[in-house]
Design an enzyme around this catalytic site. Structure first.
Site, PDB file in Angstrom:
ATOM      1  N   GLU A 257      28.402  -7.211  -3.579  1.00 51.60           N
ATOM      2  CA  GLU A 257      27.558  -6.915  -2.425  1.00 51.60           C
ATOM      3  C   GLU A 257      27.447  -8.076  -1.455  1.00 51.60           C
ATOM      4  OE1 GLU A 257      24.113  -5.964  -4.860  1.00 51.60           O
ATOM      5  OE2 GLU A 257      22.979  -7.403  -3.684  1.00 51.60           O
TER       6      GLU A 257
ATOM      7  N   HIS B 220      22.088   4.635 -16.862  1.00 56.39           N
ATOM      8  CA  HIS B 220      21.139   5.129 -15.858  1.00 56.39           C
ATOM      9  C   HIS B 220      20.639   6.518 -16.203  1.00 56.39           C
ATOM     10  CE1 HIS B 220      23.508   2.069 -13.621  1.00 56.39           C
ATOM     11  NE2 HIS B 220      22.288   1.679 -13.364  1.00 56.39           N
TER      12      HIS B 220
ATOM     13  N   LYS C 281      23.798   0.868   0.308  1.00 58.74           N
ATOM     14  CA  LYS C 281      23.249  -0.305   0.972  1.00 58.74           C
ATOM     15  C   LYS C 281      23.387  -0.252   2.481  1.00 58.74           C
ATOM     16  CE  LYS C 281      23.421  -3.701  -2.574  1.00 58.74           C
ATOM     17  NZ  LYS C 281      22.163  -4.430  -2.408  1.00 58.74           N
TER      18      LYS C 281
ATOM     19  N   ARG D  27      10.565   1.240  -4.138  1.00 57.31           N
ATOM     20  CA  ARG D  27      10.969   0.039  -4.864  1.00 57.31           C
ATOM     21  C   ARG D  27      11.000  -1.169  -3.940  1.00 57.31           C
ATOM     22  NH1 ARG D  27      12.549  -2.564  -9.105  1.00 57.31           N
ATOM     23  NH2 ARG D  27      14.205  -4.104  -8.835  1.00 57.31           N
ATOM     24  N   CYS D  28      10.256  -2.203  -4.351  1.00 56.84           N
ATOM     25  CA  CYS D  28      10.229  -3.436  -3.585  1.00 56.84           C
ATOM     26  C   CYS D  28      10.726  -4.568  -4.479  1.00 56.84           C
ATOM     27  CB  CYS D  28       8.807  -3.755  -3.134  1.00 56.84           C
ATOM     28  SG  CYS D  28       8.092  -2.456  -2.117  1.00 56.84           S
TER      29      CYS D  28
ATOM     30  N   ASP E 134      26.701 -13.141 -15.984  1.00 55.25           N
ATOM     31  CA  ASP E 134      26.657 -11.904 -15.200  1.00 55.25           C
ATOM     32  C   ASP E 134      26.843 -12.182 -13.714  1.00 55.25           C
ATOM     33  OD1 ASP E 134      26.076 -10.366 -17.460  1.00 55.25           O
ATOM     34  OD2 ASP E 134      23.915 -10.719 -17.264  1.00 55.25           O
TER      35      ASP E 134
ATOM     36  N   GLU F  24      17.125 -10.389 -24.336  1.00 60.80           N
ATOM     37  CA  GLU F  24      16.506 -10.779 -23.056  1.00 60.80           C
ATOM     38  C   GLU F  24      15.030 -10.404 -22.916  1.00 60.80           C
ATOM     39  OE1 GLU F  24      19.000  -9.827 -19.638  1.00 60.80           O
ATOM     40  OE2 GLU F  24      20.820 -10.169 -20.781  1.00 60.80           O
TER      41      GLU F  24
ATOM     42  N   CYS G 253      28.112  -4.605 -12.561  1.00 60.45           N
ATOM     43  CA  CYS G 253      27.669  -3.221 -12.769  1.00 60.45           C
ATOM     44  C   CYS G 253      28.216  -2.286 -11.713  1.00 60.45           C
ATOM     45  CB  CYS G 253      26.166  -3.066 -12.739  1.00 60.45           C
ATOM     46  SG  CYS G 253      25.233  -4.509 -12.775  1.00 60.45           S
TER      47      CYS G 253
ATOM     48  N   GLU H 210       0.820  -1.217   0.000  1.00 61.56           N
ATOM     49  CA  GLU H 210       0.000   0.000   0.000  1.00 61.56           C
ATOM     50  C   GLU H 210       0.854   1.267   0.000  1.00 61.56           C
ATOM     51  OE1 GLU H 210      -0.401  -2.612   1.906  1.00 61.56           O
ATOM     52  OE2 GLU H 210      -2.502  -3.160   2.113  1.00 61.56           O
TER      53      GLU H 210
HETATM   54  N1  GLN Z   1      22.562  -9.071 -18.814  1.00 66.39           N
HETATM   55  C1  GLN Z   1      21.828  -8.223 -17.942  1.00 66.39           C
HETATM   56  C2  GLN Z   1      21.194  -7.109 -18.744  1.00 66.39           C
HETATM   57  O1  GLN Z   1      21.767  -6.723 -19.720  1.00 66.39           O
HETATM   58  C3  GLN Z   1      22.727  -7.628 -16.890  1.00 66.39           C
HETATM   59  C4  GLN Z   1      21.968  -6.787 -15.917  1.00 66.39           C
HETATM   60  C5  GLN Z   1      22.780  -6.332 -14.753  1.00 66.39           C
HETATM   61  O2  GLN Z   1      23.977  -6.368 -14.760  1.00 66.39           O
HETATM   62  N2  GLN Z   1      22.146  -5.871 -13.706  1.00 66.39           N
HETATM   63  O3  GLN Z   1      20.156  -6.587 -18.384  1.00 66.39           O
HETATM   64 ZN    ZN Z   2      25.033  -4.430 -15.022  1.00 67.82          ZN
END
Ligand code: GLN
Ligand code: ZN
Length: 758
Positions: free
Chosen positions: A608, A697, A115, A518-519, A602, A487, A646, A17
């Site tokens: 993390e 981004h 984080k 964001r969840c 990946d 993808e 990333c 909610e």
């Molecule tokens: N292969 C994924 C993409 O291109 C990698 C995403 C990521 O690193 N968070 O979306």
């Molecule tokens: Zn990435």
């Protein structure tokens, strides 16, 4: 008599909610009052859900983030928002996300987000300067205390402690944060006095940095801070969580507070020492239920060690979950589709409070008083332990036979690179992308229709194939060198694999706040992991059939799948990780068999997973790197392995990354102008690297000149023969209208670099 309490409750609501109310307000579709009243409702529900406790946390609710709430309480607002005179909540959102509702004035830079310890929750980093001053605004907390008291619960206000508050913030100039402590403490004193004036007996003061390695001056800061706060007219419960105290235990034991909370899920071995070291009048709060995972606790097993302690401590014992329940979903009862057997092994926030209630009852009145509950719990624990769903002898067998040899390529990089160059015939500065192309409205519509049973398997497959064909065509006309299929069929890079592996299940409502609105809904890894059949080969082979350019097979690595899931607590994380690694290895080998020449695995979440204490990093890196190697390195020399991460804060883990021995790694670097590549001056990374040149981004399109400049910078540190040209990360959150010009510039930049012969 033992008392029961809680450290914090999820604020998002059983149906998210809060998320929907926040987003409505941010879009300008609802009023601030409407948002505030959703907040009040959620707090009321949370009070009621916790009414069975002796002390109920108050002030843990937040419209965005509890650290940011603390900054506002302490009057530590960044200068850039000080001149706005609108509602405090609008200003709060301005810091949280750079803007408030569309009707409210003023865009500013958003506060940095990072984080929260080793969780997937992100907080807004407090900003400090040498001249930072503090001033109390206790209105939010006081209002919530009154509201909760009106609900009839016994309140225990929650604040973040001064030392953790400073430690987790960031100095924006070159001042030292600790010099602010003397200015900060008087405001904490006022805050505690204001809380006491509301009639609260206890305040929970969170100091989780006590589970990390502290430099001497920070230990001194703890002593100074708590000597000062000891004079407050309210009792302090110093809470630590997420880890062991280790060499901070002695410090904690001598701080002048009325009670200490220890996370016994992580620090069970420290319970006795803590009790021995604490003065005899202190409350000992034990976090006996795991606040970070979704498994039922073994209540009888817990009572076995807890009963003698309860006898010894009497009134001095409190029990609680290990940490705030912010990190688990709200209510298991909402789940309608989970397999009944598995559901019976789980406990979300509400169920965890029920476990606390039962434990307290057993300690107070004896196990017989809650025999029914304890028996049901014992049956659930036994069912999980013995279930064939959890135990797969074939997987256990494979794991027992596993040896590190499996993670070794046949030859070293230099030799492989020659073999691969002969086959792939790539130009210098080869161009590629990270995997995903824009997730368009059509893709989402097809997926939703398929999930809702409105279109059949064949129609869904056709829709996805059309998307793949579109991606291939676009890449042909862009002139990229190594292609991806885009993808389209993946909702999420972990969920997609979890859904196809045995040993994973998925909740419908198991949402956990990641940041702001964001969840995430982490997959639940409950059993031995195996791969019933190939997961990606068909899509990749289809994509490859449309072009002569090499098509990358695209997989998520074992460490990332592990780190973004709720995982088993009945075996080490490393064991689960290696099981996933073996399943991914099968997929890699199937891709190779299908003729795929480049496979990218990946590991977006490898960094993390690093433990909170540096002394434990190496152990983690050992098994996580080995897991990657097992997944990736079963291929022949001719198959090129890529990995992607990333982020690029590699300085401290670069050697481990090199040990993964991927032929090429793509990383994020564009935002920092390649400064992050400085690490490569001292460490000679041996294989190929694609430093990102397009900040995905941002909606901005990088120019050709900018990309050339970045690549030249990279070339100062890494020989051109080993450089790739690619974006920072996947493109799924961008629009095609942005991606086409950006990649056009990227390809032409690569051509110019080749022509220039550098
Ligand atoms: N292969 C994924 C993409 O291109 C990698 C995403 C990521 O690193 N968070 O979306
Ligand atoms: Zn990435």
């Amino acid at each position: 008599m033992v008392k029961a309490h809680n450290l914090g409750f999820p604020r998002i609501g059983p149906d998210r909610e809060l998320k929907f109310a926040q987003e409505e307000y941010w879009k300008g579709k609802s009023s601030l009052d409407a948002l505030k009243s959703v907040g009040a409702d959620l707090r009321k529900q949370n009070s009621q859900a916790q009414a069975c406790l002796d002390y109920v946390p108050v002030g843990d609710f937040s419209f965005y983030d509890q650290m940011l709430d603390m900054s506002f309480t302490l009057g530590n607002l960044p200068e850039r928002v000080r001149d706005f005179n609108d509602d405090k909540l609008d200003n709060f959102f301005r810091v949280a996300r750079g803007r408030s509702a569309p009707t409210a004035a003023g865009e500013v830079a958003a506060g940095e987000m990072t984080k929260w310890f080793d969780t997937n929750y992100h907080y807004i980093v407090p900003e400090f300067q040498a001249n930072t001053t503090f001033s109390l605004d206790s209105s939010r907390l006081i209002e919530q205390i009154r509201e909760a008291k009106a609900q009839g619960v016994n309140v225990k206000p929650v604040v973040i402690g001064p030392v953790t508050y400073l430690a987790l913030g960031k100095a924006k100039d070159d001042s030292h944060k600790l010099t602010l402590l003397s200015k900060l403490l008087p405001v904490y004193q006022q805050l505690l006095a204001a809380i006491a004036a509301e009639g609260a007996e206890w305040v929970q003061i969170d100091e989780a940095i006590l589970v990390t390695e502290l430099a001497a001056e920070w230990k001194v800061a703890f002593e100074t801070a708590y000597q000062t706060l000891a004079k407050s007219p309210v009792k302090l419960l110093l809470t630590t969580y997420f880890g062991q105290l280790q060499d901070n235990l002695a410090l904690v034991a001598k701080l002048p507070v009325a009670g200490v909370h220890l996370d016994t899920v992580n620090a069970r071995n420290e319970v006795e020492t803590l009790i021995k070291n604490l003065p005899g009048d202190r409350i000992v709060s034990l976090g006996v239920i795991n606040g970070r995972n979704i498994w039922k606790a073994d209540l009888n097993g817990t009572l076995d060690w807890l009963e003698p302690i309860a006898k010894q401590l009497g009134d001095r014992l409190w029990i609680a979950p290990s940490c705030s329940l912010l990190h688990v979903p709200v209510d298991l009862d909402s789940e309608r589709k989970l397999n009944g057997e598995i559901k019976n092994w789980l406990a979300f926030a509400k169920q965890k409070l029920e476990e606390i209630r039962v434990l307290k009852a057993a300690l107070v009145s004896g196990r017989s008083a809650v025999k029914v509950e304890l028996d049901a719990n014992a049956a659930a624990i036994a069912s999980r332990r013995n279930s064939p769903r959890v135990n797969n002898p074939t997987v256990k067998d494979a794991l027992a036979k596993l040896n590190a040899q499996l993670g070794n390529r046949k030859n070293g990089y230099a030799q492989r690179a020659k073999t691969q160059a002969d086959i792939l015939k790539l130009p210098k500065y080869p161009t590629t992308t990270i995997g995903s192309f824009p997730q368009t409205a059509e893709i989402r519509r097809a997926r939703n229709q398929f999930k809702a049973g409105k279109i059949d398997d064949a129609a869904y497959r056709t829709a996805m194939q059309n998307e793949i064909a579109r991606c291939v065509k676009e890449q042909e006309s862009l002139g990229l060198d190594v292609f991806v299929h885009g993808e389209a069929e993946r909702n999420d890079m972990v969920e997609y694999f979890g859904e196809q592996l045995d040993g994973f299940t998925f909740s419908e409502f198991g949402w956990v706040q990641s940041y702001g609105s964001r969840c995430v809904k982490p997959p639940i890894l409950f059993g031995d992991i195996s791969r019933p059949k190939a997961m990606t080969v068909e899509w990749t082979a289809y994509a490859q059939s449309l072009t002569n350019k090499p098509m990358k097979g695209m997989l998520t690595g074992p460490v990332t799948i592990l780190n973004w899931s709720f995982v088993r607590d009945d075996q080490p994380r490393s064991t689960s990780c290696k099981q996933i690694a073996l399943a991914i290895r099968e997929e890699v080998l199937d891709l190779e068999k299908a003729g795929v020449r480049i496979i990218q695995i990946d590991e977006a979440a490898l960094r993390e997973g690093l433990p909170l204490r540096r002394s434990q990093w190496q152990e983690y890196l050992d098994w996580s790197v080995l897991s990657f190697r097992i997944a990736a390195n079963g291929v022949a020399d001719k198959t090129q392995i890529h990995t992607h991460m990333c982020y690029s804060e590699f300085n401290d883990i670069i050697e481990a990354i090199a040990q993964m021995d991927a032929d090429a790694i793509t990383i994020e670097t564009s935002r920092s102008d390649m400064e992050l590549l400085e690490v490569f001056e001292n460490f000679k990374y041996p294989n190929e690297i694609g430093p990102g040149v397009y900040d995905i981004h941002s909606p901005n399109i990088p120019t050709e000149e900018h990309i050339i400049k970045l690549m030249r910078k990279a070339g100062e540190r890494i020989p051109a023969e080993r450089l790739w040209v690619n974006p920072d990360c996947g493109l799924k959150t961008r629009q095609w209208e942005e991606v086409i010009p950006a990649l056009t510039n990227m390809v032409s930049a690569a051509k110019k670099l080749r022509a220039a012969g550098v």
